[in-house]
Design an enzyme around this catalytic site. Structure first.
Site, PDB file in Angstrom:
ATOM      1  N   ASP A  34      12.203  -5.209  -2.955  1.00  0.00           N
ATOM      2  CA  ASP A  34      11.259  -6.323  -3.021  1.00  0.00           C
ATOM      3  C   ASP A  34      11.678  -7.363  -4.060  1.00  0.00           C
ATOM      4  OD1 ASP A  34      10.814  -4.306  -4.949  1.00  0.00           O
ATOM      5  OD2 ASP A  34       8.889  -5.252  -5.469  1.00  0.00           O
ATOM      6  N   GLU A  35      11.186  -8.561  -3.864  1.00  0.00           N
ATOM      7  CA  GLU A  35      11.261  -9.633  -4.859  1.00  0.00           C
ATOM      8  C   GLU A  35      12.648  -9.812  -5.483  1.00  0.00           C
ATOM      9  OE1 GLU A  35       6.868  -9.968  -6.700  1.00  0.00           O
ATOM     10  OE2 GLU A  35       7.970  -8.248  -7.457  1.00  0.00           O
ATOM     11  N   VAL A  36      13.650  -9.931  -4.644  1.00  0.00           N
ATOM     12  CA  VAL A  36      14.996 -10.172  -5.175  1.00  0.00           C
ATOM     13  C   VAL A  36      15.182 -11.673  -5.398  1.00  0.00           C
ATOM     14  CG1 VAL A  36      17.457  -9.850  -4.806  1.00  0.00           C
ATOM     15  CG2 VAL A  36      15.823  -8.160  -3.922  1.00  0.00           C
ATOM     16  N   GLU A  47      10.174  -7.093   2.421  1.00  0.00           N
ATOM     17  CA  GLU A  47      11.213  -8.130   2.440  1.00  0.00           C
ATOM     18  C   GLU A  47      12.502  -7.660   3.101  1.00  0.00           C
ATOM     19  OE1 GLU A  47       9.321  -7.388  -0.196  1.00  0.00           O
ATOM     20  OE2 GLU A  47       9.382  -8.974  -1.729  1.00  0.00           O
TER      21      GLU A  47
END
Lengths: 543, 543
Positions: free
Chosen positions: A339-341, A392
């Site tokens: 997530d959230e890269v 994601e």
């Protein structure tokens, strides 16, 4: 499979939801408290409670293996559970040694527990397909709890313990009852985060107790993240030696084993998450070259970004680390995060840029992330584990094995995400509406309770791919001081949503039962916070 | 005096705030942590910390009465405080018995505490005008703490304990320092609510500890309300016998005395609130005819409203009850409540209607409330106490004695309310921006910290009438399970706002100090929740 990939979509026709077998009527004959279902939480699938009271004498009452059970005294999981539930039922009375003369005409002398399958699973770990169904018959002179496997027996013991009540004179009663129960969803998780704040072992174990009281069956252990790396690796001890907050903020192999065994004895899986390639700042403390050096123009800036996806050494390291993880954690699944890269650092690094160019992925850093994750998925496959990823990974189009699970966490469009994930034939876990770290004034449990996980556009076969959900308590503002009251009983609302039938939606009835359930948690040592004004007969034991 | 009354308003000219004597520069010479002021909380008025380190040897260091002090070993308040602070300073080290060889060249061997006024107040109760000022000089070989009264000595001991730190080797140090300190506001309160939920004695005492660590000096005990009446009255024992949640949810006279003495020993006043005429449903359980019977048309509806203001028996009862309260609670003030009175029931009752008509108050039920409150104010005067009231009493135009205090609690217009109250020459306490029961995600302590209580339109003499503020933790969603982590360290922000100089507004510096202060609270047994990600060397002792 990628969103735009050419893979075969599940073909199905959206239909109005057929009345499922779960929607059986609840026959409730004998209300004895404000709710016709007493203080049961979560509500069983089929429930008959009669008016007939049976008395229990603490000195005589026993929980025993029934004849014909495939489990016996050598099944320490059940032996422990019998002792534990005896204590939960009788342990808090100040009068348990009083004269046991029967007030009712009838006495319940025992609960017989019968495991009906040849293989009881007694010495196994629970998994995603573990059978948690049970039948509970309470009548004179003995109650009988039948379950295919020990997992159902554990759930039934919890239900049985919730049926027993103490009257004003300190006598214990149960109403003759007939219950057939099984969970609506197979994956019912609580996410804890031990990186933003370290949680002492005792907090984790207490939380496992509370999970069992609410029939949760997955501890999603978000064990490491940017802020700290408390997992002590045998292969790479520097990771925690350098990356943990301190020497006192580490989970040793013994600690981890203890958590897993404590969870197993309660029918709870421990799902480890080692989130990469983002959320990994702490990894860089103890592992050279694992993170991407960020650049400021032509020079390294001194700061680091996500895991470096262009070095072979990265994958060698990950293969070894995840090999260890696969042996430490017995669960079939490993959560890979994803997530959230943030691509900013990758975009600044000349080696990464060059790699992207060479790979012909045309400066799509989402594709670079997919490249990385697919390598990780290969590692996971090679060690015979399956992967769970945050949404994601799916959104960016990574090629996911068909046995992967996508965890849906983002905001308000989660229904559309569920539709898309399941349309690809992938299983999904819903977390988005249940981020319990977002606190607000008032009875927010109702908001969590009102969520219907299958209220998205999709056909029956898509709905079946939603295998459950998770209540997530991220750790930015949570540590041992407030973990338990912040999580309970708010997470209980999600526990019932994931266990009970879809038509169990009566907020007023839920409130009445949950108030009593919360008091029961208090009695059992869980400092669950109040739902609203009022009191419990037994308040918190050590405020 | 009423808003529209003809009374003389304080005449004054609004001026820009003159630089007050509180705005002295802070000289900080020797930063030894992220904040130049170390972990001090709240920040002292004038602070000089030098780079010179003095070592403390736990085996030798003593806190003693200095020569010339008007207090001595017979002052048990100070004796207890000396022991307590010795324990806070050294009690958590695992190495306190290690070899005390000096690492520094200089050693601090004692803290001498000198009470300079002839009357130390040692056996008195603190009051609104208690002198809390102190001077603390830390130099070789002894530190000297001078205060006019014991109250200042208590504050200085807290400050001294916050100056001592332990190095990585388990040795204790303090930097040579010179501090002159006194509070900006005289009334610095925490409101607890023991009616919506009962708080066990232990929770209240733990909270008093935390208050002392944050230099709060008033426990505003909202002891009874609609939901329950836990105060056990000797004169009217039926009030709690019938109105408490249960027999286990009562404060006996012994409990109340214990709270008051525990608070006194920490320089904290206990301000009892017996809120009338609204918020009194539980009173009706044990006291016949005290509440107004509501009518449905011409017939009683069976439900009850606020205290019945038209019966003589009401005032006879109140006179007796408040007479008792005035002897049980030594504080000069009693909080009479007076908030949120719903007139619907009064308006429905024929006797009340008739009374209103006869009194010639022309169906103004706000005036009826004022009539009631003025009677209560007379009772309070007759027992030599002063009154604090919620703002509606002022808003409705009751005739308030000039020594009354108005507590401002409503919403966003509190600055205008402060202006109006002080314009009438009445003292005010600010609570409105500090309702800590309203929780939200993130670092909401900053919001509380940023409040400037005197930022309303008014002249200097008006500003002086704002004697302080209160952090209010109403109990609808709070009991012993979550009281402490919900209150601390969020209330600490208000503690510094009310103690420290107006110009102490640096959020970054405050964050750094508050993080350490919160860890210190944990060490001392206060389960204060985290401000944000991170850890404490000593985590919560019993999660």
């Amino acid at each position: 499979m990628g969103l735009l990939g050419g893979s075969v979509w599940l073909l199905c026709v959206s239909t109005a939801l057929a009345a499922s077998s779960l929607r059986q009527p609840r026959h409730v004959e004998a209300p004895r408290s404000a709710s016709p279902s007493g203080s049961l939480w979560p509500l069983p699938r089929v429930l008959h409670i009669s008016a007939a009271q049976l008395q229990l004498a603490p000195k005589r009452f026993q929980i025993v293996h029934g004849s014909g059970s495939s489990a016996g005294p050598r099944c320490s999981l059940l032996q422990d559970a019998f002792r534990r539930y005896y204590e939960y039922i009788f342990g808090y009375s100040k009068w348990q040694n009083h004269d046991d003369k029967s007030l009712a005409n009838t006495e319940l002398t025992a609960l017989q527990v019968i495991i009906t399958a040849e293989e009881s699973d007694c010495d196994k770990y629970p998994d995603i397909s573990s059978d948690e169904a049970y039948q509970l018959y309470v009548g004179e002179p003995v109650a009988v709890l039948k379950a295919g496997k020990v997992w159902g027996a554990l759930r039934g013991l919890e239900t049985f313990s919730q049926l027993v009540y103490e009257d004003d004179y300190g006598s214990f009663f149960i109403n003759a009852s007939d219950i057939t129960d099984s969970p609506r969803f197979a994956h019912r998780g609580i996410l804890i985060d031990t990186s933003r704040h370290f949680l002492p072992l005792k907090s984790i174990l207490t939380n496992l107790d509370a999970m069992a009281f609410n029939k949760f069956n997955v501890l999603h252990w978000h064990i490491v993240d940017d802020q700290s790396f408390p997992y002590q690796s045998v292969t790479f001890p520097e990771l925690s030696a350098e990356g943990a907050y301190s020497y006192n903020h580490i989970y040793t192999p013994t600690d981890v084993r203890l958590v897993i065994e404590y969870a197993r004895l309660r029918g709870i899986r421990v799902l480890p998450e080692f989130d990469t390639p983002g959320h990994t700042r702490s990894w860089g403390e103890g592992q050279k070259d694992i993170l991407t050096p960020c650049y400021n123009g032509e020079h390294p800036s001194g700061s680091y970004g996500p895991v470096n996806p262009v070095l072979n050494s990265t994958y060698n390291f990950m293969a070894k680390l995840f090999k260890e993880i696969s042996t430490v954690f017995p669960d079939d699944y490993i959560h890979l995060g994803g997530d959230e890269v943030d691509f900013t650092c990758w975009k600044s690094n000349p080696d990464v840029k060059e790699f992207v160019k060479k790979q012909g992925i045309w400066y799509s850093y989402a594709k670079l992330e997919s490249y990385y994750i697919e390598k990780m998925l290969d590692i996971v496959s090679s060690i015979n584990k399956k992967a769970i990823v945050w949404q994601e990974v799916f959104d960016n189009g990574a090629e996911l094995p068909s046995d992967s699970i996508v965890e849906v966490w983002m905001g308000n469009l989660y229904q559309e995400e569920l539709r898309q994930v399941t349309k690809e034939g992938l299983s999904a876990i819903l977390a988005a509406p249940w981020y319990l770290d977002y606190i607000s004034y008032g009875q927010d449990w109702k908001k969590y309770y009102n969520v219907e996980p299958l209220s998205f556009l999709g056909c029956e076969s898509q709905k079946k791919l939603v295998i459950g959900g998770e209540a997530c308590l991220w750790g930015e503002f949570v540590d041992a001081t407030n973990l338990i009251p912040r999580l309970w009983p708010r997470a209980s609302a999600i526990g019932e949503r994931l266990w009970s039938s879809k038509n169990v939606t009566d907020l007023e009835d839920a409130y009445t039962r949950l108030v009593e359930h919360r008091c029961r948690m208090l009695r059992r040592g869980i400092a669950a916070q109040p739902l609203y004004v009022g009191f419990c007969r037994h308040e918190v034991r050590d405020p």
